[in-house]
Enzyme design. Structure first.
Site, PDB file in Angstrom:
ATOM      1  N   ASP A 123     -24.446   6.894  29.003  1.00 61.59           N
ATOM      2  CA  ASP A 123     -24.682   6.335  27.676  1.00 61.59           C
ATOM      3  C   ASP A 123     -25.646   5.152  27.722  1.00 61.59           C
ATOM      4  O   ASP A 123     -26.007   4.670  28.812  1.00 61.59           O
ATOM      5  CB  ASP A 123     -23.343   5.911  27.019  1.00 61.59           C
ATOM      6  CG  ASP A 123     -22.411   5.176  27.979  1.00 61.59           C
ATOM      7  OD1 ASP A 123     -22.892   4.668  29.021  1.00 61.59           O
ATOM      8  OD2 ASP A 123     -21.209   5.092  27.693  1.00 61.59           O
ATOM      9  N   ASN A 170      -9.102   2.039  24.290  1.00 61.24           N
ATOM     10  CA  ASN A 170      -8.803   2.930  23.164  1.00 61.24           C
ATOM     11  C   ASN A 170      -8.946   4.406  23.533  1.00 61.24           C
ATOM     12  O   ASN A 170      -8.934   5.270  22.664  1.00 61.24           O
ATOM     13  CB  ASN A 170      -9.692   2.597  21.951  1.00 61.24           C
ATOM     14  CG  ASN A 170     -11.166   2.920  22.192  1.00 61.24           C
ATOM     15  OD1 ASN A 170     -11.544   3.350  23.275  1.00 61.24           O
ATOM     16  ND2 ASN A 170     -11.996   2.720  21.183  1.00 61.24           N
ATOM     17  N   HIS A 230     -11.603   5.851  24.992  1.00 62.22           N
ATOM     18  CA  HIS A 230     -12.945   6.455  24.999  1.00 62.22           C
ATOM     19  C   HIS A 230     -13.437   6.731  26.416  1.00 62.22           C
ATOM     20  O   HIS A 230     -13.088   6.022  27.358  1.00 62.22           O
ATOM     21  CB  HIS A 230     -13.954   5.625  24.192  1.00 62.22           C
ATOM     22  CG  HIS A 230     -14.444   4.351  24.815  1.00 62.22           C
ATOM     23  ND1 HIS A 230     -14.552   3.169  24.123  1.00 62.22           N
ATOM     24  CD2 HIS A 230     -14.888   4.064  26.073  1.00 62.22           C
ATOM     25  CE1 HIS A 230     -15.038   2.233  24.912  1.00 62.22           C
ATOM     26  NE2 HIS A 230     -15.248   2.743  26.100  1.00 62.22           N
ATOM     27  N   GLU A 286     -15.935   7.556  21.055  1.00 59.35           N
ATOM     28  CA  GLU A 286     -14.841   6.796  20.459  1.00 59.35           C
ATOM     29  C   GLU A 286     -13.810   7.748  19.850  1.00 59.35           C
ATOM     30  O   GLU A 286     -14.093   8.940  19.666  1.00 59.35           O
ATOM     31  CB  GLU A 286     -15.409   5.868  19.373  1.00 59.35           C
ATOM     32  CG  GLU A 286     -16.438   4.857  19.886  1.00 59.35           C
ATOM     33  CD  GLU A 286     -15.823   3.691  20.659  1.00 59.35           C
ATOM     34  OE1 GLU A 286     -14.708   3.839  21.216  1.00 59.35           O
ATOM     35  OE2 GLU A 286     -16.473   2.631  20.731  1.00 59.35           O
TER      36      GLU A 286
HETATM   37  C1  GLP Z   1     -17.756   0.979  28.274  1.00 57.91           C
HETATM   38  C2  GLP Z   1     -18.535   2.230  28.723  1.00 57.91           C
HETATM   39  C3  GLP Z   1     -17.639   3.240  29.361  1.00 57.91           C
HETATM   40  C4  GLP Z   1     -16.569   2.519  30.152  1.00 57.91           C
HETATM   41  C5  GLP Z   1     -15.642   1.772  29.229  1.00 57.91           C
HETATM   42  C6  GLP Z   1     -14.655   0.873  29.937  1.00 57.91           C
HETATM   43  O1  GLP Z   1     -18.191   0.334  27.181  1.00 57.91           O
HETATM   44  N1  GLP Z   1     -19.420   2.843  27.801  1.00 57.91           N
HETATM   45  O2  GLP Z   1     -18.400   4.124  30.153  1.00 57.91           O
HETATM   46  O3  GLP Z   1     -15.806   3.435  30.887  1.00 57.91           O
HETATM   47  O4  GLP Z   1     -16.356   1.101  28.223  1.00 57.91           O
HETATM   48  O5  GLP Z   1     -15.283  -0.262  30.435  1.00 57.91           O
HETATM   49  P1  GLP Z   1     -14.730  -1.114  31.658  1.00 57.91           P
HETATM   50  O6  GLP Z   1     -14.826  -0.218  32.841  1.00 57.91           O
HETATM   51  O7  GLP Z   1     -15.639  -2.286  31.771  1.00 57.91           O
HETATM   52  O8  GLP Z   1     -13.334  -1.470  31.321  1.00 57.91           O
END
Ligand code: GLP
Length: 261
Positions: free
Chosen positions: A67, A136, A138, A143
């Site tokens: 992404d 959440n 995702h 989302e």
């Molecule tokens: C982000 C990314 C995801 C990631 C998630 C959790 O914003 N787009 O790919 O897995 O949120 O983030 P983190 O690993 O920093 O908790």
């Protein structure tokens, strides 16, 4: 799904990295699905250490990031293009020309998304997709209420996601409102998936993804439809799993040839 519960975040990184390392050892020109966020950093650190030891070579591998934020300058240190360059391409010794990140600066974002999705297929598909998970539920930036059939497209970030990611920006108002993300349908086409999660803040999302119903309200639950999904979590992230003992027993009694650590 294969659920692996480990003592510490460091173990999570090491074991998930072993799975990625095995794919690249078997196929040096493997196509990697690359995630950003803090969760996979331990994987990249562990892989980088093995590269430095001469055990692994990523020079022939290629990669597709999950992404990217819409509208963020490429030079911004929190653009996912910059994060992937800093945290993945450089330490692993990947060829920058073989790693793509969705183009969040494109004039025609919809066309850029369609082209990106097609490029993954043209490359032969992702051999191993690395994933984290949001609190959440995702995955990527899919989302809640994302379709399980979705392809790479524009998404609006949930307010809770923007809040969670505000820590990476000087001012919460700077967190972009939109992104391009591979869809759940795109992610499900990867040949293997390894999702990592550490810490109590992820316990609910992990339980919902692994043991909850298939639901667009928990996009991570889409992985229940994948034939080769491995979920590697530490004790804190495993805290709400009803069948934790069963997963521990299963992993501890795996035959040697099925283990990857
Ligand atoms: C982000 C990314 C995801 C990631 C998630 C959790 O914003 N787009 O790919 O897995 O949120 O983030 P983190 O690993 O920093 O908790």
């Amino acid at each position: 799904m294969e659920i692996v519960i480990l003592e510490s975040p460091a173990e999570v990184g090491r074991v998930a990295a072993a799975l990625v390392g095995k794919v690249v050892t078997d196929r040096p020109d493997a196509v990697l699905g690359l995630a950003t966020g803090s969760s996979p950093l331990g994987i990249y650190r562990s892989l980088a250490a093995r590269v430095a030891e001469g055990e692994l070579d990523f020079s022939r591998a290629s990669g597709f990031a999950l992404d990217e934020y819409v509208g963020i300058p490429l030079t911004h240190p929190e653009s996912y293009a910059a994060v992937i360059a800093r945290d993945v391409i450089e330490p692993l010794g990947l060829d920058p020309a073989r790693v793509r990140v969705p183009d969040g600066r494109a004039d025609d974002l919809e066309a850029a998304a369609v082209e990106y999705d097609g490029a993954i297929r043209t490359a032969g598909g992702v051999d191993i997709q690395i994933l984290g998970i949001g609190a959440n539920g995702h995955i990527g930036f899919n989302e809640p209420t994302s379709s399980f059939a979705s392809r790479t497209r524009i998404k609006t970030l949930a307010p809770s996601t923007r809040e969670a990611n505000a820590r990476f920006f000087d001012d919460p108002a700077q967190v972009p409102t939109h992104c391009l993300t591979q869809g759940l349908g795109t992610i499900l086409e990867a040949k293997r998936v390894v999702l990592v999660a550490q810490g109590a803040a992820k316990a609910h999302a992990i339980a919902a993804a692994v043991e909850g119903p298939l639901s667009a309200m928990c996009p991570g639950s889409a992985l229940q439809l994948h034939e080769h999904a491995t979920i590697v979590v530490d004790e804190e992230a495993a805290a709400e799993l009803a069948l934790a003992e069963y997963y521990r027993y299963t992993y501890a009694h795996k035959p040697e040839w099925q283990r990857f650590d």
